[in-house]
Design an enzyme around this catalytic site. Structure first.
Site, PDB file in Angstrom:
ATOM      1  N   GLN A  96       0.946  -0.750   0.184  1.00 55.31           N
ATOM      2  CA  GLN A  96       0.204   0.203   0.112  1.00 55.31           C
ATOM      3  C   GLN A  96       0.654   1.133  -0.097  1.00 55.31           C
ATOM      4  OE1 GLN A  96      -2.657   0.649   3.183  1.00 55.31           O
ATOM      5  NE2 GLN A  96      -3.862   2.203   2.291  1.00 55.31           N
ATOM      6  N   VAL A  98      -0.856   4.686  -1.039  1.00 54.98           N
ATOM      7  CA  VAL A  98      -1.191   5.780  -0.825  1.00 54.98           C
ATOM      8  C   VAL A  98      -2.259   5.120   0.289  1.00 54.98           C
ATOM      9  CG1 VAL A  98      -3.224   6.783  -1.749  1.00 54.98           C
ATOM     10  CG2 VAL A  98      -1.676   6.152  -2.914  1.00 54.98           C
ATOM     11  N   HIS A 102      -8.508   1.620  -0.436  1.00 51.86           N
ATOM     12  CA  HIS A 102      -8.899   1.644  -2.412  1.00 51.86           C
ATOM     13  C   HIS A 102      -9.070  -0.033  -2.701  1.00 51.86           C
ATOM     14  CE1 HIS A 102      -4.539   2.365  -2.005  1.00 51.86           C
ATOM     15  NE2 HIS A 102      -4.148   1.531  -3.545  1.00 51.86           N
TER      16      HIS A 102
HETATM   17  P1  5GP Z   1      -1.219   1.136  -3.174  1.00 51.21           P
HETATM   18  O1  5GP Z   1       0.502   0.788  -3.940  1.00 51.21           O
HETATM   19  O2  5GP Z   1      -1.707   2.180  -2.490  1.00 51.21           O
HETATM   20  O3  5GP Z   1      -1.772   0.042  -3.556  1.00 51.21           O
HETATM   21  O4  5GP Z   1      -1.915   1.829  -5.315  1.00 51.21           O
HETATM   22  C1  5GP Z   1      -1.735   3.140  -4.990  1.00 51.21           C
HETATM   23  C2  5GP Z   1      -1.728   3.019  -6.643  1.00 51.21           C
HETATM   24  O5  5GP Z   1      -2.299   4.381  -6.701  1.00 51.21           O
HETATM   25  C3  5GP Z   1      -0.764   2.470  -7.619  1.00 51.21           C
HETATM   26  O6  5GP Z   1      -1.491   1.919  -8.311  1.00 51.21           O
HETATM   27  C4  5GP Z   1      -0.389   4.462  -8.324  1.00 51.21           C
HETATM   28  O7  5GP Z   1      -0.330   4.161  -9.363  1.00 51.21           O
HETATM   29  C5  5GP Z   1      -1.779   4.782  -8.224  1.00 51.21           C
HETATM   30  N1  5GP Z   1      -1.506   5.770  -8.683  1.00 51.21           N
HETATM   31  C6  5GP Z   1      -0.667   6.889  -7.400  1.00 51.21           C
HETATM   32  N2  5GP Z   1      -0.654   8.650  -8.177  1.00 51.21           N
HETATM   33  C7  5GP Z   1      -1.737   8.997  -8.338  1.00 51.21           C
HETATM   34  C8  5GP Z   1      -2.068   9.311  -9.155  1.00 51.21           C
HETATM   35  O8  5GP Z   1      -1.789  10.592  -9.049  1.00 51.21           O
HETATM   36  N3  5GP Z   1      -3.649   9.564  -9.622  1.00 51.21           N
HETATM   37  C9  5GP Z   1      -3.745   8.095  -9.573  1.00 51.21           C
HETATM   38  N4  5GP Z   1      -5.103   8.416 -11.027  1.00 51.21           N
HETATM   39  N5  5GP Z   1      -3.345   7.623  -9.559  1.00 51.21           N
HETATM   40  C10 5GP Z   1      -2.055   7.132  -8.935  1.00 51.21           C
END
Ligand code: 5GP
Length: 116
Positions: A96, A98, A102
């Site tokens: 994770q 962000v 999600h």
């Molecule tokens: P995590 O790694 O937290 O599970 O997923 C975060 C996701 O957010 C990643 O797949 C990354 O590509 C996406 N992401 C990061 N920054 C942005 C952004 O500014 N806009 C969008 N649409 N996606 C983002």
């Protein structure tokens, strides 16, 4: 909460930074991942700022179920209602990055198991 304390995804909810939004209702928002890992890669978030899945509580039960049903609706609208993958990375050690809950909706290519 001050503006500077907002996560990236709260800023997307508030239209402070752009995103390609594909679905919205009172409880949730979905937009295309900026760095797609599949032909369809959509992030589905609750508007409520739950940090991680493990931070959700019993009062979020309806909301979590809502996200599951919306995920299917989105996958179907993308043409992949019969073959899609949902991923939730819970915590930094699980990938994770962000810290606003999600669901990754991934579709459009063969999916391997186990995921890496
Ligand atoms: P995590 O790694 O937290 O599970 O997923 C975060 C996701 O957010 C990643 O797949 C990354 O590509 C996406 N992401 C990061 N920054 C942005 C952004 O500014 N806009 C969008 N649409 N996606 C983002």
């Amino acid at each position: 909460m001050t503006a500077s304390a907002k996560t990236l995804f709260e800023k997307i909810i508030d239209r402070e930074i752009p995103a390609t939004i594909v679905y919205e209702d009172d409880l949730s928002l979905a937009f295309r991942d900026i760095n797609p890992a599949a032909p369809t890669h959509i992030l589905l978030i609750p508007k409520k700022p739950i940090v991680r899945l493990c931070d959700a509580s019993a009062e979020d039960q309806m909301l979590l179920g809502h996200l599951m049903l919306v995920a299917t609706k989105i996958a179907t609208a993308e043409g992949y209602g019969e073959a899609y993958r949902l991923v939730v990375n819970n915590g930094a050690a699980a990938g994770q990055s962000v810290f606003h809950l999600h669901l990754h909706i991934l579709a459009g290519r063969p999916m391997k198991w186990p995921p890496g």
